[in-house]
Motif scaffolding. Structure first.
Motif, PDB file in Angstrom:
ATOM      1  N   THR A  88     -32.118 -61.408 -44.640  1.00 38.23           N
ATOM      2  CA  THR A  88     -32.104 -62.577 -43.494  1.00 38.23           C
ATOM      3  C   THR A  88     -33.115 -62.391 -42.424  1.00 38.23           C
ATOM      4  O   THR A  88     -33.778 -63.256 -42.116  1.00 38.23           O
ATOM      5  N   PHE A  89     -33.245 -61.045 -41.941  1.00 43.26           N
ATOM      6  CA  PHE A  89     -33.986 -60.809 -40.845  1.00 43.26           C
ATOM      7  C   PHE A  89     -35.476 -61.468 -40.923  1.00 43.26           C
ATOM      8  O   PHE A  89     -35.956 -62.055 -40.083  1.00 43.26           O
ATOM      9  N   PRO A  90     -36.125 -61.203 -42.238  1.00 42.45           N
ATOM     10  CA  PRO A  90     -37.379 -61.531 -42.190  1.00 42.45           C
ATOM     11  C   PRO A  90     -37.622 -63.015 -42.167  1.00 42.45           C
ATOM     12  O   PRO A  90     -38.533 -63.607 -41.750  1.00 42.45           O
ATOM     13  N   ARG A  91     -36.256 -63.697 -42.692  1.00 39.41           N
ATOM     14  CA  ARG A  91     -36.509 -65.227 -42.888  1.00 39.41           C
ATOM     15  C   ARG A  91     -36.627 -65.634 -41.244  1.00 39.41           C
ATOM     16  O   ARG A  91     -36.956 -67.140 -41.096  1.00 39.41           O
ATOM     17  N   PHE A  92     -36.246 -64.954 -40.242  1.00 39.24           N
ATOM     18  CA  PHE A  92     -36.368 -65.249 -38.969  1.00 39.24           C
ATOM     19  C   PHE A  92     -37.759 -64.730 -38.208  1.00 39.24           C
ATOM     20  O   PHE A  92     -37.796 -64.679 -36.843  1.00 39.24           O
ATOM     21  N   ASN A  93     -38.467 -64.165 -39.117  1.00 36.34           N
ATOM     22  CA  ASN A  93     -39.828 -63.525 -38.565  1.00 36.34           C
ATOM     23  C   ASN A  93     -39.351 -62.299 -37.621  1.00 36.34           C
ATOM     24  O   ASN A  93     -40.317 -61.748 -36.838  1.00 36.34           O
ATOM     25  N   ILE A  94     -38.324 -61.664 -38.010  1.00 37.77           N
ATOM     26  CA  ILE A  94     -37.813 -60.386 -37.451  1.00 37.77           C
ATOM     27  C   ILE A  94     -38.327 -59.370 -38.379  1.00 37.77           C
ATOM     28  O   ILE A  94     -37.545 -58.978 -39.668  1.00 37.77           O
ATOM     29  N   GLU A  95     -39.456 -58.618 -37.920  1.00 37.31           N
ATOM     30  CA  GLU A  95     -39.891 -57.898 -39.018  1.00 37.31           C
ATOM     31  C   GLU A  95     -39.739 -56.305 -38.699  1.00 37.31           C
ATOM     32  O   GLU A  95     -40.591 -55.835 -37.725  1.00 37.31           O
ATOM     33  N   PHE A  96     -38.865 -55.626 -39.032  1.00 32.20           N
ATOM     34  CA  PHE A  96     -38.651 -54.173 -38.832  1.00 32.20           C
ATOM     35  C   PHE A  96     -39.598 -53.420 -39.266  1.00 32.20           C
ATOM     36  O   PHE A  96     -39.939 -53.617 -40.725  1.00 32.20           O
ATOM     37  N   ASP A  97     -40.217 -52.386 -39.037  1.00 30.19           N
ATOM     38  CA  ASP A  97     -40.919 -51.439 -39.446  1.00 30.19           C
ATOM     39  C   ASP A  97     -40.386 -50.573 -40.369  1.00 30.19           C
ATOM     40  O   ASP A  97     -40.734 -49.978 -41.494  1.00 30.19           O
ATOM     41  N   ASN A  98     -38.982 -50.283 -40.153  1.00 26.91           N
ATOM     42  CA  ASN A  98     -38.109 -49.654 -41.061  1.00 26.91           C
ATOM     43  C   ASN A  98     -36.626 -50.417 -40.917  1.00 26.91           C
ATOM     44  O   ASN A  98     -36.312 -50.254 -39.784  1.00 26.91           O
ATOM     45  N   TYR A  99     -35.994 -50.718 -41.897  1.00 26.54           N
ATOM     46  CA  TYR A  99     -34.559 -51.082 -41.822  1.00 26.54           C
ATOM     47  C   TYR A  99     -33.731 -50.182 -42.710  1.00 26.54           C
ATOM     48  O   TYR A  99     -33.753 -50.685 -43.953  1.00 26.54           O
ATOM     49  N   GLY A 100     -33.004 -49.553 -42.330  1.00 25.04           N
ATOM     50  CA  GLY A 100     -32.035 -48.493 -43.256  1.00 25.04           C
ATOM     51  C   GLY A 100     -30.655 -48.687 -42.908  1.00 25.04           C
ATOM     52  O   GLY A 100     -30.208 -49.889 -42.635  1.00 25.04           O
ATOM     53  N   HIS A 101     -29.861 -47.579 -43.333  1.00 26.58           N
ATOM     54  CA  HIS A 101     -28.407 -48.059 -43.198  1.00 26.58           C
ATOM     55  C   HIS A 101     -28.031 -46.490 -42.815  1.00 26.58           C
ATOM     56  O   HIS A 101     -28.435 -45.400 -43.351  1.00 26.58           O
ATOM     57  N   THR A 102     -26.676 -46.417 -42.486  1.00 26.52           N
ATOM     58  CA  THR A 102     -26.284 -45.080 -41.833  1.00 26.52           C
ATOM     59  C   THR A 102     -25.585 -44.420 -42.917  1.00 26.52           C
ATOM     60  O   THR A 102     -25.255 -43.183 -42.581  1.00 26.52           O
ATOM     61  N   HIS A 103     -25.540 -44.881 -44.126  1.00 22.13           N
ATOM     62  CA  HIS A 103     -24.812 -44.158 -45.364  1.00 22.13           C
ATOM     63  C   HIS A 103     -25.785 -43.483 -46.103  1.00 22.13           C
ATOM     64  O   HIS A 103     -25.685 -42.769 -46.998  1.00 22.13           O
ATOM     65  N   ASP A 104     -27.133 -43.731 -45.744  1.00 22.65           N
ATOM     66  CA  ASP A 104     -28.219 -43.093 -46.745  1.00 22.65           C
ATOM     67  C   ASP A 104     -28.500 -41.648 -46.513  1.00 22.65           C
ATOM     68  O   ASP A 104     -27.856 -41.017 -45.562  1.00 22.65           O
ATOM     69  N   GLU A 105     -29.017 -40.857 -47.229  1.00 25.81           N
ATOM     70  CA  GLU A 105     -29.308 -39.666 -47.358  1.00 25.81           C
ATOM     71  C   GLU A 105     -29.916 -39.242 -46.107  1.00 25.81           C
ATOM     72  O   GLU A 105     -29.482 -38.310 -45.372  1.00 25.81           O
ATOM     73  N   THR A 106     -30.992 -39.796 -45.651  1.00 26.36           N
ATOM     74  CA  THR A 106     -31.634 -39.267 -44.272  1.00 26.36           C
ATOM     75  C   THR A 106     -30.610 -39.382 -43.077  1.00 26.36           C
ATOM     76  O   THR A 106     -30.620 -38.308 -42.345  1.00 26.36           O
ATOM     77  N   ASN A 107     -29.778 -40.388 -42.834  1.00 25.54           N
ATOM     78  CA  ASN A 107     -29.051 -40.463 -41.843  1.00 25.54           C
ATOM     79  C   ASN A 107     -27.898 -39.273 -41.837  1.00 25.54           C
ATOM     80  O   ASN A 107     -27.429 -38.694 -40.672  1.00 25.54           O
ATOM     81  N   THR A 108     -27.276 -39.267 -43.171  1.00 27.99           N
ATOM     82  CA  THR A 108     -26.199 -38.300 -43.327  1.00 27.99           C
ATOM     83  C   THR A 108     -26.909 -36.757 -42.901  1.00 27.99           C
ATOM     84  O   THR A 108     -26.164 -36.021 -42.168  1.00 27.99           O
ATOM     85  N   GLU A 109     -27.947 -36.587 -43.316  1.00 27.26           N
ATOM     86  CA  GLU A 109     -28.255 -35.092 -43.197  1.00 27.26           C
ATOM     87  C   GLU A 109     -28.817 -34.955 -41.699  1.00 27.26           C
ATOM     88  O   GLU A 109     -28.505 -34.057 -41.111  1.00 27.26           O
ATOM     89  N   LEU A 110     -29.423 -35.913 -40.977  1.00 26.52           N
ATOM     90  CA  LEU A 110     -29.789 -35.706 -39.721  1.00 26.52           C
ATOM     91  C   LEU A 110     -28.804 -35.666 -38.669  1.00 26.52           C
ATOM     92  O   LEU A 110     -28.743 -35.100 -37.829  1.00 26.52           O
ATOM     93  N   THR A 111     -27.471 -36.645 -39.152  1.00 23.02           N
ATOM     94  CA  THR A 111     -26.278 -36.544 -38.412  1.00 23.02           C
ATOM     95  C   THR A 111     -25.817 -35.320 -38.395  1.00 23.02           C
ATOM     96  O   THR A 111     -25.290 -34.734 -37.251  1.00 23.02           O
ATOM     97  N   GLN A 112     -25.459 -34.747 -39.499  1.00 20.82           N
ATOM     98  CA  GLN A 112     -25.007 -33.390 -39.714  1.00 20.82           C
ATOM     99  C   GLN A 112     -25.701 -32.357 -38.839  1.00 20.82           C
ATOM    100  O   GLN A 112     -25.170 -31.310 -38.273  1.00 20.82           O
ATOM    101  N   GLU A 113     -26.994 -32.151 -38.922  1.00 18.35           N
ATOM    102  CA  GLU A 113     -27.752 -31.485 -38.216  1.00 18.35           C
ATOM    103  C   GLU A 113     -27.804 -31.448 -36.661  1.00 18.35           C
ATOM    104  O   GLU A 113     -27.751 -30.612 -36.069  1.00 18.35           O
ATOM    105  N   ILE A 114     -27.753 -32.919 -36.265  1.00 15.85           N
ATOM    106  CA  ILE A 114     -27.592 -32.972 -34.752  1.00 15.85           C
ATOM    107  C   ILE A 114     -26.212 -32.275 -34.359  1.00 15.85           C
ATOM    108  O   ILE A 114     -25.917 -31.764 -33.412  1.00 15.85           O
ATOM    109  N   VAL A 115     -25.251 -32.765 -35.241  1.00 16.80           N
ATOM    110  CA  VAL A 115     -23.722 -32.247 -34.882  1.00 16.80           C
ATOM    111  C   VAL A 115     -23.706 -30.503 -34.501  1.00 16.80           C
ATOM    112  O   VAL A 115     -23.088 -30.052 -34.129  1.00 16.80           O
ATOM    113  N   ARG A 116     -24.322 -29.993 -35.789  1.00 13.85           N
ATOM    114  CA  ARG A 116     -24.296 -28.373 -35.890  1.00 13.85           C
ATOM    115  C   ARG A 116     -25.126 -28.087 -34.783  1.00 13.85           C
ATOM    116  O   ARG A 116     -24.719 -27.164 -34.088  1.00 13.85           O
TER     117      ARG A 116
END
Length: 723
Positions: A88-116
Motif C-alpha cells: 500500500t505505501f508505494p501506491r501513495f508514493n511513500i518510498e521507504f529505502d527499507n521496510y522490514g518487520h519485527t519478526h524477521d531474523e535481523t531484528n530478532t538477533e539485534l534485539t537479543q544482542e541489545i538486551v544482552r
C-alpha cells in the motif's frame, strides 16, 4: 549526531512509527508516513545523505488475540497485514529505502544482542511483581488480555495503556478491577518474576537529553512529566508465546546483577539475583522493546542491500548519525523516554529529533473502523484520486502537531483553490505560452527579481526542514507559484509579444525558470506530479536526483505542449462521496449497536475509536446563574510556555476593552507559536488565580482532554459577549 542545520556531514536516518499488523490502513494512519516521506525527500533535496526506514510491528497481544479469533497463527495473521502495508505505501508514493518487520531474523538477533548488552551494563534486573491471571483459562494475562480501571484517572484501560483516559503507559499489575478478555471473568493477581530495565538509572541523562531534543514542541514538552518526576523502571518481559524470546543470561550479566544487589538496588523487591536460561524460557520481550529496534534493523538491512559505501548503518546508529523519528503523539513517551534510555544503555546514538503529529478526524469525528466511518487507503485510490493530492492535504493543512479534520468538501476546496488554481494554473499558462511562442525556453537571462524570489523560496524550504515543519517546506513552492501568477499577470507577456518581443521573452524565461524551481521544491510533497512536470520541461532523468541548486539551472531550450497537472473536483463528485460514506456508516451501525471493540494499538495510531462521553450532569443551574457568567470572544495576541510547568501556557488575550493574561493547560497540546490571531472564548469574570507563580485573569474554554479550543464560526470581534 550534530545540532547544525541540515544538511550536515552526518548520515541521517528518518523513521516512521511502525504500523501495527492488526488491521487495514485508512487515511488517518497515513499522516506520519506521508510526513516521513516528505521529510526524507526534502533532506535529500538539500543534499543530506538520508535513509528512510520503517517496518511492521508484528508482536504483542492484539495480534495474538485476533489471530486466535480467526483460528490462525499470530505469524500468519501479522504477515498478511505486513504484506498489505508493504504494497500500500508505494501506491501513495511513500518510498521507504527499507521496510522490514519485527519478526524477521535481523531484528530478532539485534534485539537479543541489545538486551544482552543492557544486562552486561547492569541495566536489567529481576523482580517479583503481581501479574493478572485467569484461573478458569489457567493462563497469565499480559497486556491486552486484561482490562479494567486506570489507577491514575479511573478511565477504562486495556493492558499496557490507558487508551480511553489519560493515555499513560501502564505496567503489569497496575490495572484495577482486572477482567480477563479471554473469559470475561474477574482476573486475579499472582506474583511472578519478570525482567526490568532500570530506566531510573538513566534519569539524569534523560533530563539532559530532553533539553537538547529537537522536533515538535509536543515531543519536547510532554515527556517532562515523566522525566522530571519519579521515573519508574520498565518491565520488559511478558508471559506469552508470541514475540521475541528473552535471551539467555550471560555470566557477566549474572555478576553485574549480583553487584547491583550488593550496591543496594531495591533489594527487598528483587528475587535472589540468580538468573539462568530456564528462568526466562517461557518469557518473551515486551513489544516496545523489539519494535523500535526495528528502526536499526531496517537500516542495517538497507546497508546490506546497497553497501556501506552508499549508506553505513553503523556510522548512523553507532557513531554520529542524525536520527529523526516521525510518530503519532500517542507514542511520544515511548520514543522520548524508554527508547533513548535503551539506546544510551546499549551504546547507540540518541535521536536528534522527534516529530509528533496530531490526529486526523473525519467530518469532525474520530475515525471508527468498526462502524466503517473511515476513508480507507484503498478506497481513496479506487475513487481515482491521485496520491499527491492527499499528500498535499495531509502535509500542509495545519501544523504537523495539530489535529487535522478531513472531509471531502475541505479536500475539494484545497485541491481546487491551491493545487488547481494556484500551482497548476501558473505552470500550465506559463509553459503553454512558452511553447506556443518560443517552442520552449526563451533565449534570455533570468531577471534579478526572479532569481531573488527563487532564492527566497529555497530559504523558506530549508527553514521548514530545520524547523521540522513539512507544512512550511511544502508551502515554499506554493508561495512561489503565487508569486509566479502575480508576476505573469503584472507583466502581461501576451501584450508584449508584438510591442516588445525581447521583454516578452524575458518574462516567459522567468516563468519557465520559476516552473523548474517549483518542480525541484515541490517534489517532496508531490513526487508523481512534479516528475510529470520535469518531463514536460524536457528534462532528463528524475527530479528526485536533483538538489536545490537545480532550481537555478537553465531549463532545456525546447519542450513540447504541456498538459494540465491538476484537475478540478466538482461539487457533484463530493456529494457522491459523502453519500457513499454516510450510507456505509448507516449500514454498519444498523448491523450492530455494539461499541467499537477494535484492538488497534498502532505504534503510530490515529484516534480510531468512538469517544465515550461523560453522562450529562443531573444537577441543573438556573438561567439566572448562567447569566452571571461573563463569557466573551477574545483574540490571542501572544502565547508562551511557562518555565518549569509541563502543561501550562501564558496567553495574552485581547477581549475588546482590554488585554488579559490567562494561564491555560495547553502547552503540550498546541503549537503555541501558531496561536497568535486565533479567536477564543473565555470566561471573563472568573476570580483571579495564581498558577505556577503566574497570575491568571480569566479562563480559556476548550473541549476534552486534547484541549480543542473553542472559537467562533463567524467574525465576532473581540469583546463580543456570548449569550
Amino acid at each position: 549526531m550534530s545540532h547544525e542545520d541540515f544538511p550536515t556531514e552526518n548520515p541521517a536516518v528518518v523513521t516512521c512509527g511502525l504500523p501495527y499488523a492488526n488491521g487495514d490502513l485508512h487515511i488517518g494512519h497515513l499522516r506520519t508516513y506521508v510526513g516521513g516521506d516528505i521529510y526524507s525527500r526534502s533532506l535529500r533535496t538539500l543534499g543530506q545523505q538520508t535513509a528512510f526506514v520503517s517496518g511492521s510491528d508484528m508482536h504483542g497481544t492484539p495480534v495474538a488475540v485476533n489471530a486466535e479469533k480467526e483460528g490462525v497463527t499470530p505469524e500468519e495473521f501479522a504477515l498478511r497485514h505486513h504484506e498489505k502495508y508493504e504494497a500500500t505505501f508505494p501506491r501513495f508514493n511513500i518510498e521507504f529505502d527499507n521496510y522490514g518487520h519485527t519478526h524477521d531474523e535481523t531484528n530478532t538477533e539485534l534485539t537479543q544482542e541489545i538486551v544482552r548488552t543492557l544486562e552486561a551494563e547492569g541495566y536489567v534486573y529481576e523482580k517479583e511483581i503481581p501479574v493478572a491471571y485467569d484461573p478458569d483459562a489457567d493462563q497469565w494475562l499480559p497486556d491486552r488480555f486484561v482490562e479494567g480501571a486506570c489507577p491514575y484517572c479511573g478511565a477504562h484501560a486495556r493492558g499496557d495503556e490507558c487508551d480511553e483516559g489519560c493515555g499513560r503507559h501502564l505496567e503489569p499489575g497496575e490495572i484495577e478491577d482486572p477482567t480477563s478478555t479471554l473469559t470475561g471473568n474477574a482476573a486475579e493477581y499472582r506474583e511472578r518474576e519478570h525482567k526490568f530495565f532500570a530506566v531510573s538509572d538513566l534519569q539524569d541523562y534523560l533530563q539532559e537529553f530532553i533539553d537538547r531534543l529537537e522536533g515538535t514542541s509536543n515531543a519536547q514538552n510532554q515527556p517532562r512529566e515523566w522525566i522530571e518526576g519519579e521515573l519508574q523502571d520498565w518491565c520488559i518481559t511478558r508471559d506469552m508465546d508470541w514475540g521475541i524470546d528473552y535471551p539467555g543470561v550471560s555470566e557477566s550479566a549474572e555478576d553485574s546483577e549480583a553487584d547491583q544487589t550488593e550496591s543496594g538496588r531495591d533489594e527487598g523487591d528483587e528475587s535472589d539475583g540468580s538468573s539462568s536460561p530456564s528462568d526466562t524460557s517461557d518469557l518473551v520481550l515486551y513489544v516496545w522493546v523489539d519494535a523500535p529496534i526495528e528502526y536499526i534493523s531496517s537500516t542495517k538491512q538497507y546497508t546490506e542491500r546497497v553497501g556501506a559505501d552508499t549508506f553505513d548503518w553503523e556510522a548512523a546508529w553507532k557513531e554520529s548519525g542524525d536520527i529523526v523519528h516521525i510518530i503519532g503523539r500517542d507514542i511520544i513517551q515511548h520514543h522520548t523516554v524508554f527508547w533513548p534510555a535503551m539506546l544510551r544503555g546499549a551504546g547507540y546514538v540518541e535521536p536528534r529529533a522527534v516529530m509528533a503529529s496530531g490526529f486526523i478526524t473525519l467530518n469532525g469525528k474520530g475515525f471508527s473502523t468498526s462502524r466503517n466511518r473511515a476513508v480507507w487507503a484503498d478506497e481513496y485510490l479506487d475513487e481515482g484520486f491521485h496520491p499527491d493530492l492527499l499528500r498535499y492535504y495531509l502535509a500542509t493543512n495545519g501544523g504537523f502537531q495539530q489535529d487535522v479534520d478531513f472531509s471531502w468538501s475541505k479536500f475539494k476546496d484545497r485541491v481546487n483553490s491551491e493545487l488547481v488554481g494556484t500551482v497548476g494554473n501558473f505552470l500550465y499558462r506559463s509553459m503553454l505560452f512558452a511553447y506556443r511562442n518560443f517552442e520552449g525556453t526563451p533565449d534570455a537571462e533570468v531577471s534579478e527579481e526572479v532569481e531573488a524570489r527563487i532564492q527566497e523560496a529555497i530559504d523558506e524550504f530549508e527553514a521548514g526542514i530545520n524547523d521540522y515543519s513539512v507544512r512550511k517546506s511544502g508551502n515554499a513552492a506554493v508561495r512561489l507559484a503565487q508569486f509566479g501568477n502575480e508576476y505573469i499577470q503584472r507583466n502581461e507577456p501576451w501584450k508584449l509579444t508584438d510591442e516588445d518581443p525581447e521583454a516578452a521573452a524575458q518574462v516567459i524565461r522567468d516563468c519557465v525558470q520559476i516552473a523548474k524551481a517549483i518542480a525541484v521544491l515541490f517534489f517532496p510533497v508531490a513526487p508523481g506530479k512534479m516528475q510529470a512536470l520535469w518531463e514536460q520541461l524536457g528534462e532528463d532523468g528524475s527530479v528526485a536526483d536533483t538538489r536545490v541548486d537545480a532550481a537555478f539551472e537553465a531549463p532545456p531550450a525546447s519542450f513540447g505542449e504541456p498538459e494540465a497537472l491538476f484537475e478540478k473536483i466538482e461539487d457533484e463528485r463530493v456529494e457522491e462521496l459523502n453519500e457513499k460514506l454516510e450510507a456505509r456508516v448507516a449500514e454498519t451501525e444498523s448491523e450492530s449497536d455494539e461499541s467499537d471493540e477494535d484492538a488497534e494499538k498502532d505504534m503510530d495510531a490515529d484516534t480510531d475509536a468512538d469517544i465515550d462521553f461523560e453522562p450529562i450532569a443531573d444537577d441543573r443551574i438556573s438561567f439566572e446563574d448562567f447569566q452571571e457568567l461573563d463569557i466573551r470572544v477574545g483574540e490571542i495576541v501572544a502565547a508562551e510556555g511557562i518555565d518549569g510547568a509541563d502543561k501550562l501556557a501564558k496567553l495574552t488575550v485581547d477581549i475588546g476593552v482590554e488585554e488579559r493574561q490567562i494561564v491555560a493547560g495547553i502547552k503540550q497540546l498546541h503549537d503555541l507559536d501558531s496561536l497568535s490571531g486565533s479567536k477564543v472564548i473565555i470566561v471573563a469574570n472568573l476570580e483571579k488565580a495564581e498558577l505556577f507563580g503566574v497570575e491568571s485573569n480569566g479562563m480559556l474554554l476548550a473541549a476534552g482532554d486534547e484541549a480543542d479550543i473553542l472559537t467562533t464560526h463567524g467574525d465576532a470581534v473581540p469583546g463580543t459577549k456570548v449569550q
